[in-house]
Design a protein around this motif. Structure first.
Motif, PDB file in Angstrom:
ATOM      1  N   ALA A  69       0.965  -1.261   0.500  1.00 61.24           N
ATOM      2  CA  ALA A  69       0.227  -0.201  -0.204  1.00 61.24           C
ATOM      3  C   ALA A  69       1.199   0.801  -0.156  1.00 61.24           C
ATOM      4  CB  ALA A  69      -0.838   0.141   1.248  1.00 61.24           C
ATOM      5  N   CYS A  70       1.886   1.654   0.892  1.00 55.51           N
ATOM      6  CA  CYS A  70       2.868   2.378   0.817  1.00 55.51           C
ATOM      7  C   CYS A  70       3.747   2.757  -0.784  1.00 55.51           C
ATOM      8  CB  CYS A  70       3.830   1.965   1.431  1.00 55.51           C
ATOM      9  SG  CYS A  70       3.422   2.081   3.175  1.00 55.51           S
ATOM     10  N   ALA A  71       3.608   1.973  -1.209  1.00 56.89           N
ATOM     11  CA  ALA A  71       4.465   2.055  -3.042  1.00 56.89           C
ATOM     12  C   ALA A  71       3.524   2.548  -3.507  1.00 56.89           C
ATOM     13  CB  ALA A  71       4.388   0.095  -3.372  1.00 56.89           C
ATOM     14  N   ALA A 133       3.651   5.925   4.997  1.00 56.04           N
ATOM     15  CA  ALA A 133       4.467   4.908   5.207  1.00 56.04           C
ATOM     16  C   ALA A 133       4.789   4.558   6.582  1.00 56.04           C
ATOM     17  CB  ALA A 133       5.385   5.197   4.137  1.00 56.04           C
ATOM     18  N   ARG A 134       5.002   5.975   7.369  1.00 54.98           N
ATOM     19  CA  ARG A 134       5.861   5.678   8.819  1.00 54.98           C
ATOM     20  C   ARG A 134       4.619   5.080   9.963  1.00 54.98           C
ATOM     21  NH1 ARG A 134       6.994  11.903  11.357  1.00 54.98           N
ATOM     22  NH2 ARG A 134       7.840  12.216   9.276  1.00 54.98           N
ATOM     23  N   VAL A 140       4.223  -1.638  12.317  1.00 55.10           N
ATOM     24  CA  VAL A 140       4.873  -3.304  11.815  1.00 55.10           C
ATOM     25  C   VAL A 140       6.171  -3.282  13.033  1.00 55.10           C
ATOM     26  CG1 VAL A 140       6.154  -4.338  10.255  1.00 55.10           C
ATOM     27  CG2 VAL A 140       4.531  -3.095   9.230  1.00 55.10           C
ATOM     28  N   VAL A 141       6.868  -2.236  13.276  1.00 54.93           N
ATOM     29  CA  VAL A 141       8.260  -2.746  14.585  1.00 54.93           C
ATOM     30  C   VAL A 141       7.965  -3.361  15.622  1.00 54.93           C
ATOM     31  CG1 VAL A 141       7.794  -0.172  14.829  1.00 54.93           C
ATOM     32  CG2 VAL A 141      10.219  -1.095  14.363  1.00 54.93           C
ATOM     33  N   LYS A 142       6.700  -2.662  15.846  1.00 48.93           N
ATOM     34  CA  LYS A 142       5.885  -3.152  17.315  1.00 48.93           C
ATOM     35  C   LYS A 142       5.896  -4.782  17.013  1.00 48.93           C
ATOM     36  CE  LYS A 142       2.999   0.611  19.160  1.00 48.93           C
ATOM     37  NZ  LYS A 142       2.583   0.985  17.944  1.00 48.93           N
TER      38      LYS A 142
END
Ligand code: Y39
Ligand code: FE
Ligand code: FE
Ligand code: FE
Length: 230
Positions: A69-71, A133-134, A140-142
């Protein structure tokens, strides 16, 4: 000094940004796709924990969709051919280990090395990312810490009998990560991500993981420096 961090302006719509993004974003999508497969395979090797590993695999699938989705949001077409090549050696080492039933090696590759690589890249990306994206990357990082924790806990509980295989897997695979990082150093810089910052963040995450597993400081220094100067 301005109160807001003095970061260079990134033009997310520029051709330069989008070109670099087409490779870095593809790496992330392919990484998430392979991670999804890897956790399913780990569930086959560790049937006791299959349910938990399937849960982790589904998280990777969600990550992949998020980065796709970011892309789309930036109207970028990810260069998947580049990304498949980028991961091929690490992917092959995982496949070979899985075929030989080398669970410890598989956990070192996916749950320690790849997860720490992801955590460090995402940490450095978040402050530089476009707002869409942020938000996605923060979520995601969690999850990636949950995946890292899975490997840490299992390897800690089987430390003595796994130690030699962990060291061998580290020796075989950690140098690949530095080689991979070198390949995309310039693209990452276009996205505002400095190699040194990623290396530093990786070392912190990886060193902490090795410490939680039971390695002493001397082992950690020796293991995590492998291949860095290559
Ligand atoms: O466990 C995971 O979700 C990891 C597979 C995803 C891989 C992320 C790879 C990040 C590398 C980015 C390098 C940017 C310079
Ligand atoms: Fe595959
Ligand atoms: Fe992930
Ligand atoms: Fe993960």
């Amino acid at each position: 000094m301005p109160s807001i961090a003095a970061t260079p302006e990134l033009d997310y719509k520029s051709e330069t940004y989008k070109d670099a993004y087409s490779r870095i974003n593809a790496i992330v999508i392919e990484g998430e796709r392979e991670a999804q497969d890897n956790y399913i395979q780990l569930g086959e090797i560790l049937p006791d924990q299959k349910e938990e590993l399937i849960r982790l695999s589904k998280m990777e699938s969600r990550h992949k969709k998020g980065f796709e989705a970011c892309a789309r949001n930036l109207a970028v077409t990810p260069d998947m051919e580049f990304a498949v090549k980028f991961f091929s050696e690490l992917h092959q080492n995982f496949q070979t280990a899985a075929a030989e039933g080398k669970l410890v090696t598989c956990l070192v590759i996916q749950s320690l090395i790849i997860e720490c690589f992801a955590i460090s890249a995402y940490h450095i990306y978040i402050p530089m990312a476009d707002p869409f994206a942020r938000k996605i990357t923060e979520g995601v990082v969690k999850d990636e810490y949950t995946h890292l924790n899975f490997g840490e806990v299992w390897l800690h509980e089987h430390f003595e009998e796994s130690k030699a295989e962990m060291e061998a897997a580290n020796r075989q695979n950690l140098p690949l990560v530095w080689k991979m990082l070198n390949q995309v150093e310039n693209d990452a810089r276009v996205l505002g991500m400095e190699r040194d910052a990623m290396v530093e963040d990786f070392m912190i995450a990886y060193g902490e993981a090795l410490s939680n597993i039971g390695f002493n400081t001397r082992d950690i220094m020796r293991m995590s420096a492998l291949g860095l100067s290559a």
